[in-house]
Design a protein around this motif. Structure first.
Motif, PDB file in Angstrom:
ATOM      1  N   LYS A  77       0.840  -1.201   0.000  1.00 22.25           N
ATOM      2  CA  LYS A  77       0.000   0.000   0.000  1.00 22.25           C
ATOM      3  C   LYS A  77       0.875   1.251   0.000  1.00 22.25           C
ATOM      4  N   ILE A  78       2.004   1.189   0.693  1.00 19.54           N
ATOM      5  CA  ILE A  78       2.928   2.329   0.709  1.00 19.54           C
ATOM      6  C   ILE A  78       3.498   2.545  -0.695  1.00 19.54           C
ATOM      7  N   VAL A  79       3.796   1.445  -1.400  1.00 21.85           N
ATOM      8  CA  VAL A  79       4.258   1.557  -2.794  1.00 21.85           C
ATOM      9  C   VAL A  79       3.174   2.229  -3.639  1.00 21.85           C
ATOM     10  N   MET A  80       1.916   1.853  -3.413  1.00 21.59           N
ATOM     11  CA  MET A  80       0.815   2.482  -4.163  1.00 21.59           C
ATOM     12  C   MET A  80       0.716   3.978  -3.859  1.00 21.59           C
ATOM     13  N   GLY A  81       0.890   4.331  -2.584  1.00 25.24           N
ATOM     14  CA  GLY A  81       0.820   5.743  -2.205  1.00 25.24           C
ATOM     15  C   GLY A  81       1.949   6.547  -2.827  1.00 25.24           C
ATOM     16  N   ALA A  82       3.175   5.999  -2.763  1.00 27.24           N
ATOM     17  CA  ALA A  82       4.341   6.727  -3.276  1.00 27.24           C
ATOM     18  C   ALA A  82       4.253   6.884  -4.799  1.00 27.24           C
ATOM     19  N   THR A 116      -1.605   6.757   4.042  1.00 26.44           N
ATOM     20  CA  THR A 116      -0.824   5.543   3.816  1.00 26.44           C
ATOM     21  C   THR A 116       0.662   5.806   4.023  1.00 26.44           C
ATOM     22  N   LEU A 117       1.131   6.977   3.594  1.00 22.38           N
ATOM     23  CA  LEU A 117       2.554   7.294   3.719  1.00 22.38           C
ATOM     24  C   LEU A 117       2.899   7.818   5.114  1.00 22.38           C
ATOM     25  N   GLY A 118       1.908   7.831   6.001  1.00 20.23           N
ATOM     26  CA  GLY A 118       2.174   8.234   7.378  1.00 20.23           C
ATOM     27  C   GLY A 118       2.418   9.717   7.533  1.00 20.23           C
ATOM     28  N   LEU A 119       1.938  10.522   6.580  1.00 16.76           N
ATOM     29  CA  LEU A 119       2.235  11.959   6.598  1.00 16.76           C
ATOM     30  C   LEU A 119       1.096  12.802   7.163  1.00 16.76           C
ATOM     31  N   ALA A 120      -0.120  12.258   7.200  1.00 15.64           N
ATOM     32  CA  ALA A 120      -1.257  13.055   7.658  1.00 15.64           C
ATOM     33  C   ALA A 120      -1.161  13.288   9.166  1.00 15.64           C
ATOM     34  N   ILE A 130      -9.037   6.428  12.575  1.00 15.57           N
ATOM     35  CA  ILE A 130      -8.128   5.891  11.556  1.00 15.57           C
ATOM     36  C   ILE A 130      -6.808   6.661  11.544  1.00 15.57           C
ATOM     37  N   ASP A 131      -6.702   7.716  12.356  1.00 15.00           N
ATOM     38  CA  ASP A 131      -5.398   8.362  12.531  1.00 15.00           C
ATOM     39  C   ASP A 131      -4.367   7.374  13.081  1.00 15.00           C
ATOM     40  N   MET A 135       0.605   3.709  12.404  1.00 13.53           N
ATOM     41  CA  MET A 135       1.112   2.357  12.098  1.00 13.53           C
ATOM     42  C   MET A 135       1.976   2.387  10.847  1.00 13.53           C
ATOM     43  N   ASN A 136       1.483   3.058   9.797  1.00 11.67           N
ATOM     44  CA  ASN A 136       2.238   3.084   8.551  1.00 11.67           C
ATOM     45  C   ASN A 136       3.553   3.837   8.722  1.00 11.67           C
ATOM     46  N   ARG A 137       3.516   4.943   9.478  1.00 11.73           N
ATOM     47  CA  ARG A 137       4.740   5.720   9.700  1.00 11.73           C
ATOM     48  C   ARG A 137       5.765   4.854  10.430  1.00 11.73           C
TER      49      ARG A 137
END
Lengths: 219, 262
Positions: free
Chosen positions: A15-20, A179-183, B235-236, B241-243
């Motif tokens: 999913k991270i690959v999809m986001g990037a 997905t990229l953990g940036l939000a 969902i935050d 988790m992803n980070r």
């Protein structure tokens, strides 16, 4: 299995690959859309822009093309594999399941993605290689556009793709940052105003070209 | 109580055991008090079934106070039913109208096999916790209250995530049967506190890997899990988790096999 292999094998990694790759593709779309709008500056200006990309800086163009090709392939393969896993994760369906907050955009990501993939193949054959174009001219890109959109089915196929693109971006841009953990944490995590604006601007900007041709606004 | 009692039709998933074929069976629920909880309504129906010599409907329950995470069924297509941030045991029959039809199904996921009727095996969640949802430091006797500085923001996020009761509604509501919200809640709960730091990234890798091994689907951010969660987990936590997963995957290295010097 190596570190990269483990990353690719994991559902979060894919999913991270999809986001990037999605971020790369959105960046390209914004530039592509802005470039297309030069159609409204006249044939001379538009053809010069086309010559710049296809001739003057062709090496740079190829770097961009290869980056985009790799991005689209990774994006699509990861999407396909995750979809198969997701379907397998619920072998017995519900007799009744009512989505509570799913948006139309999130529910059409898969169908829209397939439509967009077919569209990309057709679009490259239509305006880049000329394979699907009735009267392709290597140096007359402006004329190629006018002739290319002269038939309604093709213009509608393009507009349909832009409809799916706007939905894809509305969900995808918002989702990519999560997905990229940036939000950042938000009191209303389902809100996606930036994605809405970008979806309308990008898909709307692209749609102006076939619409203008069909309405006779460019000659 | 005869006046004001509800007469309902239930469509309930009946399955005699694991790997057996099941089907939806219709039952009338008559003269149900609006003050009853959803599980008390099922108790009442079961009393009738037992009296008439039939097998009662099996369902999980324990505290009936909305804090243990044992209960949970799909009610009319929504996990734990129509009320937000409410477990099935805290859902009351006043939410329904006389004559309503109610569909009752177990959580559906390959990783949650049905044991009987509405009871599913949620052992997959235990194995995700076993993979890394803990801290290994001996805690000893309580420390001075202020010996571990922690920001209010981190404490709030950790406590919000720690509210997860592991009921499985997130998996049940997810179109992909993903356990992302559950796993992310545990990763956030421990990863935002000082005590969770030494194992933070190993934890993210191990728990995500176990989540995949159990056969849960992946996250597509529909947001259904957050809506279904009786504890309002955001969902935050999935962002967190992803980070942590990205940092973990980038910095992962083998543990030393031999002893260090000394």
């Amino acid at each position: 299995m190596g570190r990269l292999g483990k990353f690719w094998d994991s559902s979060v990694g894919k999913k991270i690959v999809m986001g990037a790759t999605g971020v790369i593709l959105v960046g390209f779309l914004i530039i592509h859309m802005a470039g297309n709008l030069q159609l409204f500056l006249g044939a001379e200006r538009f053809n010069a822009y086309s010559k710049l990309l296809k001739h003057d800086i062709i090496e740079l163009t190829w770097i961009v093309r290869l980056t985009l090709l790799v991005s689209v392939v990774l994006h699509a393969v990861a999407a396909y594999q995750l979809t198969m896993r997701n379907k397998a994760a619920r072998p017995e369906p519900y007799a009744k399941r009512v989505p509570q907050v799913s948006t139309y955009a999130s529910q059409t990501m898969r169908y829209g993605g397939v439509y967009l993939l077919l569209f990309i193949v057709y679009h490259i054959g239509h305006f880049t290689t000329g394979t699907f174009h009735p009267a392709f001219s290597e140096s007359g890109t402006f004329g190629n556009v006018l002739i290319g959109f002269s038939t309604w089915p093709i213009a509608l196929f393009y507009l349909g793709a832009m409809g799916f693109l706007s939905l894809h971006l509305y969900h995808g841009i918002w989702a990519a940052f999560r997905t990229l953990g940036l939000a950042r944490p938000s009191g209303d995590p389902l809100k996606r105003q930036i994605a809405l604006v970008l979806a309308i601007v990008v898909a709307g900007g692209f749609s102006l070209v076939p619409l203008a041709v069909k309405l006779g606004l460019v000659h | 109580m005869s006046a004001g009692g509800l007469n309902l039709t239930l469509h309930v998933w009946r399955q005699s055991g694991p790997n057996k074929a099941g089907k939806i069976v219709d039952y009338p629920a008559t003269n149900i008090s609006p003050e009853m909880s959803f599980l008390e309504m099922l108790d009442t129906v079961n009393e009738g079934l037992i009296t008439s010599g039939q097998d009662p409907i099996a369902f999980d329950h324990d505290c009936r106070e909305g804090i243990c995470g044992s209960c949970g069924v799909m009610i009319n297509g929504a996990a734990h039913g129509p009320m937000k941030q409410t477990t099935a045991c805290q859902l009351h029959m006043r939410t329904f109208k006389n004559g309503d039809e109610i569909w009752i199904e177990p959580w559906r996921a390959g990783a949650f096999p049905v044991i009987k009727d509405l009871v599913v095996d949620r052992g997959a969640f235990d194995r995700i916790i076993q993979a890394g949802g803990f801290i290994s430091a001996p805690t000893g006797s309580p420390q001075d209250a202020n010996s571990l500085p922690i920001s209010k923001l981190d404490a709030d996020d950790a406590m919000d995530a720690a509210a997860c009761i592991g009921c499985g509604a997130c998996v049940a509501a997810c179109p992909n049967a993903s356990a992302s919200l559950f796993t992310a809640a545990k990763i956030t709960h421990l990863g935002r506190l000082p005590q969770g730091q030494p194992e933070r990234y190993r934890r993210a890798l191990a728990m995500v890997t176990q989540m995949d091994i159990e056969g849960f689907g992946g996250c597509t951010l529909f947001g259904e899990c957050q809506e279904a969660c009786p504890k309002g987990i955001s969902i935050d936590t999935i962002v967190q988790m992803n980070r942590d997963y990205i940092v973990a995957a980038a910095s992962e290295r083998e543990e030393k096999v031999e002893m260090g010097a000394g």
